[in-house]
Enzyme design. Structure first.
Site, mmCIF file in Angstrom:
data_model
loop_
_atom_site.group_PDB
_atom_site.id
_atom_site.type_symbol
_atom_site.label_atom_id
_atom_site.label_comp_id
_atom_site.label_asym_id
_atom_site.label_seq_id
_atom_site.Cartn_x
_atom_site.Cartn_y
_atom_site.Cartn_z
ATOM 1 N N ASN A 72 0.869 -1.187 0.000
ATOM 2 C CA ASN A 72 0.000 0.000 0.000
ATOM 3 C C ASN A 72 0.896 1.224 0.000
ATOM 4 O O ASN A 72 1.403 1.650 1.044
ATOM 5 C CB ASN A 72 -0.911 -0.005 1.227
ATOM 6 C CG ASN A 72 -1.896 -1.146 1.179
ATOM 7 O OD1 ASN A 72 -2.869 -1.085 0.434
ATOM 8 N ND2 ASN A 72 -1.615 -2.213 1.926
ATOM 9 N N GLU A 73 1.094 1.755 -1.195
ATOM 10 C CA GLU A 73 2.001 2.883 -1.367
ATOM 11 C C GLU A 73 1.293 4.191 -0.970
ATOM 12 O O GLU A 73 0.074 4.206 -0.773
ATOM 13 C CB GLU A 73 2.438 2.955 -2.841
ATOM 14 C CG GLU A 73 3.190 1.721 -3.334
ATOM 15 C CD GLU A 73 4.632 1.625 -2.805
ATOM 16 O OE1 GLU A 73 4.992 2.321 -1.832
ATOM 17 O OE2 GLU A 73 5.394 0.831 -3.376
#
Ligand code: F6R
Length: 270
Positions: free
Chosen positions: A160-161
């Site tokens: 999850n950037e």
């Protein structure tokens, strides 16, 4: 400084600083083993979420040792891995499937049906359905009791950037350029690092009963300080853990170095 809040009050996540990554990992392995044994004693499964990468290597080494030397059985452990590169065959040296088998599953008594790792080879047209099914399998297992996380230098948890929504679910994502650059040391070149991955979402992670984030080494110090002391923001996904009621951040001294409690104590140093 008089009148100033003690440094720890600026920490918005519970932090434990350990003398070494090995020492912290041994404690976490003992905690996981205790969970497994407690569940086995009442005929139930323990459900643990797992990361790959360098951060959990000592943890997996210790769990394998507990299996070999203390007879810890993995027969009642169900695992869900956080993520997998999209488009890498399972047998690829850098696939997370291969990593997990080489570091853990081949050395313990887990059965294949207890192990869940996102499938990086689902045809594109079926990815969304596959991701929904992964979420259903987590729910069917009773939910994740304990989720172990690493943190990337972008602040990612799972993959999850920055920009990932707090309520995001398992899905196909695009990897940040910094994440691909960091991964390049394990690949023949930066261009051979996959651009996409399947990851559990931030919302999926936040549903775990308990969360433990691991970070070692000075390369993580500034992003750790941001996640622990900054406000909760989707720009730094690990900071979203601040919304969870049972989370701990395990650090070695190098990864803790940019926390105010150490920066302040260094302020008088020459
Ligand atoms: C891997 C994962 C990532 C890593 C992170 C840190 O499954 O979920 O979030 O935990 O990139 O990687 P290392 O531990 O290699 O520094």
């Amino acid at each position: 400084m008089r009148g100033r809040a003690p440094a720890r009050e600026v920490e918005r996540l519970p932090v434990e600083v350990h003398v070494s990554a090995e020492a912290a990992s041994r404690e976490l392995a003992a905690e996981i083993a205790a969970l497994m044994r407690a569940r086995a004693a009442v005929g139930r499964m323990a459900v643990v979420g797992l990361p790959t990468g360098s951060s959990p290597v000592f943890l997996y080494r210790e769990l394998v040792r507990l299996h070999r030397e203390d007879g810890l059985s993995f027969a009642n452990l169900v695992t869900f891995n956080l993520d997998e590169y999209y488009g890498l065959p399972r047998e690829h040296p850098q696939s997370y499937w291969r990593f997990m088998h080489e570091h853990l599953f081949l050395h313990v008594d887990s059965r294949a049906e207890q192990v869940h790792i996102p499938d990086g080879n689902v045809p594109r047209a079926r990815v969304e359905e596959w991701c929904r099914d992964y979420e259903r399998r987590i729910v069917a297992a009773g939910g994740i009791d304990l989720q172990v996380l690493g943190i990337g230098r972008t602040g990612h948890i799972g993959f999850n950037e920055p920009g990932s929504a707090r309520n995001s679910r398992t899905r196909l994502v695009t990897l940040d350029a910094l994440t691909r650059r960091d991964a390049a040391r394990h690949f023949p070149s930066e261009t051979s690092v996959p651009c996409h991955a399947i990851t559990m979402g931030v919302g999926t992670i936040l549903e775990a009963g308990k969360i433990v984030l691991l970070a070692w080494g000075d390369a993580k110090a500034s992003i750790v300080a941001g996640a622990v002391e900054g406000g909760a923001t989707e720009k730094l996904p690990a900071s979203l853990l601040q919304g969870h009621p049972d989370v701990r951040v395990l650090l070695d001294r190098s990864a803790a170095a940019e926390l105010t409690r150490y920066r302040d104590s260094r302020a008088g140093e020459r």
